[in-house]
Design a protein around this motif. Structure first.
Motif, PDB file in Angstrom:
ATOM      1  N   ASN A   5      21.561 -40.565 -59.692  1.00 17.12           N
ATOM      2  CA  ASN A   5      20.602 -39.508 -59.365  1.00 17.12           C
ATOM      3  C   ASN A   5      19.246 -40.093 -58.949  1.00 17.12           C
ATOM      4  OD1 ASN A   5      22.520 -37.505 -60.065  1.00 17.12           O
ATOM      5  ND2 ASN A   5      21.951 -37.719 -62.218  1.00 17.12           N
ATOM      6  N   ARG A   6      19.292 -41.241 -58.259  1.00 16.95           N
ATOM      7  CA  ARG A   6      18.113 -41.949 -57.735  1.00 16.95           C
ATOM      8  C   ARG A   6      17.253 -42.567 -58.834  1.00 16.95           C
ATOM      9  NH1 ARG A   6      20.947 -38.565 -54.182  1.00 16.95           N
ATOM     10  NH2 ARG A   6      20.012 -38.576 -52.100  1.00 16.95           N
ATOM     11  N   ILE A   7      17.735 -42.598 -60.069  1.00 14.56           N
ATOM     12  CA  ILE A   7      17.000 -43.208 -61.169  1.00 14.56           C
ATOM     13  C   ILE A   7      17.683 -44.518 -61.552  1.00 14.56           C
ATOM     14  CG2 ILE A   7      16.179 -42.941 -63.531  1.00 14.56           C
ATOM     15  CD1 ILE A   7      14.864 -41.061 -61.502  1.00 14.56           C
ATOM     16  N   ILE A   8      16.922 -45.604 -61.624  1.00 17.55           N
ATOM     17  CA  ILE A   8      17.474 -46.924 -61.905  1.00 17.55           C
ATOM     18  C   ILE A   8      17.954 -46.980 -63.351  1.00 17.55           C
ATOM     19  CG2 ILE A   8      16.957 -49.394 -62.059  1.00 17.55           C
ATOM     20  CD1 ILE A   8      14.899 -48.953 -59.811  1.00 17.55           C
ATOM     21  N   GLN A   9      19.229 -47.362 -63.525  1.00 17.77           N
ATOM     22  CA  GLN A   9      19.829 -47.464 -64.854  1.00 17.77           C
ATOM     23  C   GLN A   9      20.014 -48.906 -65.303  1.00 17.77           C
ATOM     24  OE1 GLN A   9      20.278 -44.701 -66.530  1.00 17.77           O
ATOM     25  NE2 GLN A   9      19.813 -43.340 -64.817  1.00 17.77           N
ATOM     26  N   TYR A  10      20.130 -49.823 -64.334  1.00 21.11           N
ATOM     27  CA  TYR A  10      20.339 -51.235 -64.677  1.00 21.11           C
ATOM     28  C   TYR A  10      19.796 -52.099 -63.556  1.00 21.11           C
ATOM     29  CZ  TYR A  10      22.564 -55.783 -65.103  1.00 21.11           C
ATOM     30  OH  TYR A  10      22.773 -57.139 -65.164  1.00 21.11           O
ATOM     31  N   ALA A  11      19.260 -53.252 -63.947  1.00 23.02           N
ATOM     32  CA  ALA A  11      18.819 -54.250 -62.957  1.00 23.02           C
ATOM     33  C   ALA A  11      19.015 -55.629 -63.573  1.00 23.02           C
ATOM     34  CB  ALA A  11      17.357 -54.031 -62.576  1.00 23.02           C
ATOM     35  N   ASN A  12      19.587 -56.555 -62.785  1.00 24.41           N
ATOM     36  CA  ASN A  12      19.764 -57.902 -63.321  1.00 24.41           C
ATOM     37  C   ASN A  12      18.473 -58.716 -63.171  1.00 24.41           C
ATOM     38  OD1 ASN A  12      19.722 -58.534 -60.608  1.00 24.41           O
ATOM     39  ND2 ASN A  12      21.593 -59.737 -60.617  1.00 24.41           N
ATOM     40  N   SER A  13      18.509 -59.936 -63.692  1.00 27.39           N
ATOM     41  CA  SER A  13      17.298 -60.764 -63.714  1.00 27.39           C
ATOM     42  C   SER A  13      16.759 -61.033 -62.317  1.00 27.39           C
ATOM     43  CB  SER A  13      17.585 -62.092 -64.429  1.00 27.39           C
ATOM     44  OG  SER A  13      17.980 -61.870 -65.756  1.00 27.39           O
ATOM     45  N   LYS A  14      17.663 -61.285 -61.358  1.00 30.76           N
ATOM     46  CA  LYS A  14      17.214 -61.565 -59.993  1.00 30.76           C
ATOM     47  C   LYS A  14      16.547 -60.344 -59.378  1.00 30.76           C
ATOM     48  CE  LYS A  14      16.779 -64.240 -56.424  1.00 30.76           C
ATOM     49  NZ  LYS A  14      15.910 -65.422 -56.475  1.00 30.76           N
ATOM     50  N   ALA A  15      17.066 -59.152 -59.695  1.00 31.25           N
ATOM     51  CA  ALA A  15      16.448 -57.930 -59.184  1.00 31.25           C
ATOM     52  C   ALA A  15      15.024 -57.797 -59.723  1.00 31.25           C
ATOM     53  CB  ALA A  15      17.274 -56.711 -59.561  1.00 31.25           C
ATOM     54  N   LEU A  16      14.852 -58.095 -61.019  1.00 32.89           N
ATOM     55  CA  LEU A  16      13.511 -58.045 -61.601  1.00 32.89           C
ATOM     56  C   LEU A  16      12.572 -59.002 -60.880  1.00 32.89           C
ATOM     57  CD1 LEU A  16      14.238 -57.951 -65.453  1.00 32.89           C
ATOM     58  CD2 LEU A  16      13.925 -56.045 -63.894  1.00 32.89           C
ATOM     59  N   SER A  17      13.067 -60.217 -60.611  1.00 36.04           N
ATOM     60  CA  SER A  17      12.248 -61.229 -59.948  1.00 36.04           C
ATOM     61  C   SER A  17      11.840 -60.784 -58.547  1.00 36.04           C
ATOM     62  CB  SER A  17      13.035 -62.549 -59.878  1.00 36.04           C
ATOM     63  OG  SER A  17      12.345 -63.509 -59.116  1.00 36.04           O
ATOM     64  N   ILE A  18      12.793 -60.235 -57.792  1.00 34.09           N
ATOM     65  CA  ILE A  18      12.495 -59.814 -56.419  1.00 34.09           C
ATOM     66  C   ILE A  18      11.479 -58.676 -56.421  1.00 34.09           C
ATOM     67  CG2 ILE A  18      13.471 -58.772 -54.333  1.00 34.09           C
ATOM     68  CD1 ILE A  18      16.073 -60.260 -54.923  1.00 34.09           C
ATOM     69  N   ILE A  19      11.638 -57.740 -57.358  1.00 39.76           N
ATOM     70  CA  ILE A  19      10.750 -56.578 -57.427  1.00 39.76           C
ATOM     71  C   ILE A  19       9.400 -56.948 -58.035  1.00 39.76           C
ATOM     72  CG2 ILE A  19      10.492 -54.273 -58.449  1.00 39.76           C
ATOM     73  CD1 ILE A  19      12.406 -54.378 -56.139  1.00 39.76           C
ATOM     74  N   GLY A  20       9.349 -58.103 -58.709  1.00 40.96           N
ATOM     75  CA  GLY A  20       8.103 -58.517 -59.341  1.00 40.96           C
ATOM     76  C   GLY A  20       7.918 -57.954 -60.728  1.00 40.96           C
ATOM     77  N   ALA A  21       9.037 -57.620 -61.405  1.00 41.31           N
ATOM     78  CA  ALA A  21       8.973 -57.081 -62.762  1.00 41.31           C
ATOM     79  C   ALA A  21       9.133 -58.208 -63.770  1.00 41.31           C
ATOM     80  CB  ALA A  21      10.057 -56.026 -62.965  1.00 41.31           C
ATOM     81  N   LYS A  22       8.460 -58.082 -64.899  1.00 39.27           N
ATOM     82  CA  LYS A  22       8.559 -59.095 -65.947  1.00 39.27           C
ATOM     83  C   LYS A  22       9.617 -58.731 -66.986  1.00 39.27           C
ATOM     84  CE  LYS A  22       3.764 -60.648 -65.513  1.00 39.27           C
ATOM     85  NZ  LYS A  22       2.460 -60.820 -66.201  1.00 39.27           N
ATOM     86  N   LYS A  23       9.870 -57.441 -67.151  1.00 36.97           N
ATOM     87  CA  LYS A  23      10.869 -57.007 -68.126  1.00 36.97           C
ATOM     88  C   LYS A  23      11.601 -55.788 -67.583  1.00 36.97           C
ATOM     89  CE  LYS A  23       7.284 -54.522 -70.761  1.00 36.97           C
ATOM     90  NZ  LYS A  23       6.222 -54.820 -69.793  1.00 36.97           N
TER      91      LYS A  23
END
Length: 537
Positions: free
Chosen positions: A274-292
């Motif tokens: 439903n367009r809401i993120i439920q899971y992201a792996n470590s590489k996805a966090l890195s690409i998006i610039g997220a720390k956690k």
């Protein structure tokens, strides 16, 4: 209507079940990939035969009878389970649904939906065999049962004795702990004592038992407190779940491997529902610039998608939620720090908690895109002056001609560059070109485009047809800035030019003709020592 036909074609082609259109005689007219996968025949092979050719002989008579009734109007549709013979000779069980398309009362062709039920049939067969075995077991042997007083086995049936790998005489009288997995002995004693003291049964608890040869087996037990031969005891029935436990352990290991593979993938992987993120792996966090994970889990996907791509993404997600796979595509993301990045991605529809979801695999191509943009830019621009080059000039001119617009072209030949090259070298000549280019660009500003065609040749494109007064004003300003002194190696050089002018479409309706006339006008100006000449037929 065309949109409906396109949608029907897509639904037919991408249907997960087999679909086909057949003639009334049974010849395949159109088949989808699911049916070719199911039968093992290529599309062209199926289209060259009829359904009778791959139907199991034992099912053909009933199928033909139902088909006859359908065509004769005795049935609106029919459904049956039957067998196809796969191209490799294997049997494929199917659930066949057939309807007929009519025009008025006249039958035209057949539409079939074919579901592969081979696995279900195999399971049904295995279930029948299992039930038969179970009936024989119940008939000939009682359920595995053992009775003990918390310490010693008081009774065991043949099934238990066989399970333990001994005879009844060997099992009865043995300590119950001899048949319990060593690490669970204390727990077993405690459970037995509590059950005897509380007189409350226990149902379906997992336990592990040990046979005479030391084999450990998983089991589900149900224990009931009873009185046996005048004393309190426990009757235990047993169900072997070793195979299920092995499968569960294998599945858990497989899931763990999959989780590790996903988590450590060099590609970013995101699951959204439903367009809401439920899971992201470590590489996805890195690409998006997220720390956690909390930085993006629970957030809308549109928070990370560039506004220019949100409509396309929305449309693609709609398609994936309907079961379509989106091929590799290009998008722009916005990192948490606001930086825009280029990504390539691929999305596939999945199920999460019984509902539609989307898995997106993506990777950062920002540097690659910059390199591609630079290569593309250099293909259309002069390396020395950074002006659009001859190729870009030809492309732009062709576009203007195709748009049927009116415009003016000045073909400019620079004078004085060769003596500079001869006297001071090509590096000095390059400096002259750069300075002249800068001056010409300053004059034209937003009124026209300047191109370097090569060497000392330039072109200027002005929108509309300029009258002679306008042309003289522009050309005089161009010549004026060109004549301004240029200092090279403690010397002063001056440049001038001859200019040929043409109007489109007046002087040519195609690029070659227009350029030829501009060149002729320029040489006429040079020959007559004029600053410029307009092409004269």
């Amino acid at each position: 209507m065309l949109n409906f036909i396109n949608r029907f074609e897509q639904a037919f082609h991408y249907s997960p079940i087999g679909m086909a259109i057949l003639s009334l005689e049974g010849k395949w007219l159109k088949v989808n990939p699911a049916l070719t996968d199911m039968t093992g025949y290529a599309e062209e092979e199926l289209l060259s035969i009829n359904f009778q050719a791959i139907t199991h002989p034992d099912d053909l008579e009933e199928d033909m009878k139902l088909l006859h009734e359908l065509i004769e109007g005795e049935k609106a549709a029919y459904e049956m389970e039957k067998r196809y013979i796969h191209k490799n000779g294997n049997i494929v069980w199917i659930l066949l649904s057939v309807s007929v398309v009519r025009e008025g009362d006249q039958p035209l062709f057949l539409i079939s939906q074919i579901q592969n039920i081979t696995v279900r049939k195999q399971l049904e067969c295995e279930l029948v065999e299992s039930e038969e075995r179970f009936r024989n077991l119940i008939t000939n042997l009682p359920d595995p049962v053992v009775v003990h007083d918390g310490e010693v086995i008081l009774y065991a049936n043949h099934s238990i004795a066989k399970l333990m790998g001994g005879s009844l005489q060997e099992v009865i009288g043995e300590p119950i702990t001899n048949f319990i997995e060593p690490n669970m002995i204390d727990e077993a004693k405690q459970m037995a004592n509590e059950l005897i003291e509380t007189n409350q049964p226990l149902y379906n608890f997992d336990f592990r038992i040990k046979s005479y040869d030391g084999t450990i087996r998983d089991a589900i037990f149900s224990a009931i407190p009873i009185t046996y031969m005048g004393k309190k005891a426990v009757m235990v029935s047993y169900k072997d779940i070793t195979e299920r436990k092995n499968v569960e352990r294998a599945l858990k290991e497989s899931e763990e491997k999959y989780r590790l593979l996903i988590e450590h993938s060099p590609l970013g992987i995101v699951l959204h529902q439903n367009r809401i993120i439920q899971y992201a792996n470590s590489k996805a966090l890195s690409i998006i610039g997220a720390k956690k994970h909390e930085d993006i889990i629970g957030k809308s996907i549109y928070q990370f998608i560039h506004p220019e791509f949100q409509f396309i993404v929305s449309r693609n997600v709609d398609n994936m939620e309907n079961g379509d796979v989106i091929p590799q595509t290009y998008e722009k993301f916005i990192r948490l720090d606001g930086q825009e990045i280029d990504v390539e991605l691929k999305g596939i529809p999945i199920q999460m908690n019984g509902q539609s979801a989307v898995q997106v695999v993506f990777w950062d191509v920002t540097e690659k895109k910059k390199e591609e943009d630079l290569v593309r830019y250099r293909a259309y621009h002069d390396t020395l002056t950074d002006l659009p080059n001859r190729l870009k000039f030809q492309i732009d001119l062709e576009e203007e001609i195709n748009r049927d617009t009116t415009f003016t072209v000045m073909y400019l030949d620079l004078h004085g560059l060769k003596p500079v090259n001869d006297s001071y070298g090509h590096q000095a000549g390059d400096m002259v070109l750069i300075k002249v280019t800068s001056r010409l660009t300053g004059v034209l500003d937003s009124i026209g485009l300047l191109y370097r065609l090569g060497g000392d040749e330039f072109a200027i494109v002005l929108p509309g047809k300029r009258n002679e007064e306008e042309l003289e004003g522009i050309i005089n300003r161009l010549i004026e800035v060109m004549k301004q002194p240029i200092y090279i190696s403690n010397s002063i050089v001056q440049m001038t030019a001859s200019i040929g002018v043409v109007f489109s479409p007046e002087h040519g309706v195609d690029m070659d003709l227009l350029l030829r006339h501009a060149d002729m006008a320029m040489y006429h100006a040079k020959k007559t020592n004029s600053i410029y000449k307009i092409y004269d037929r």
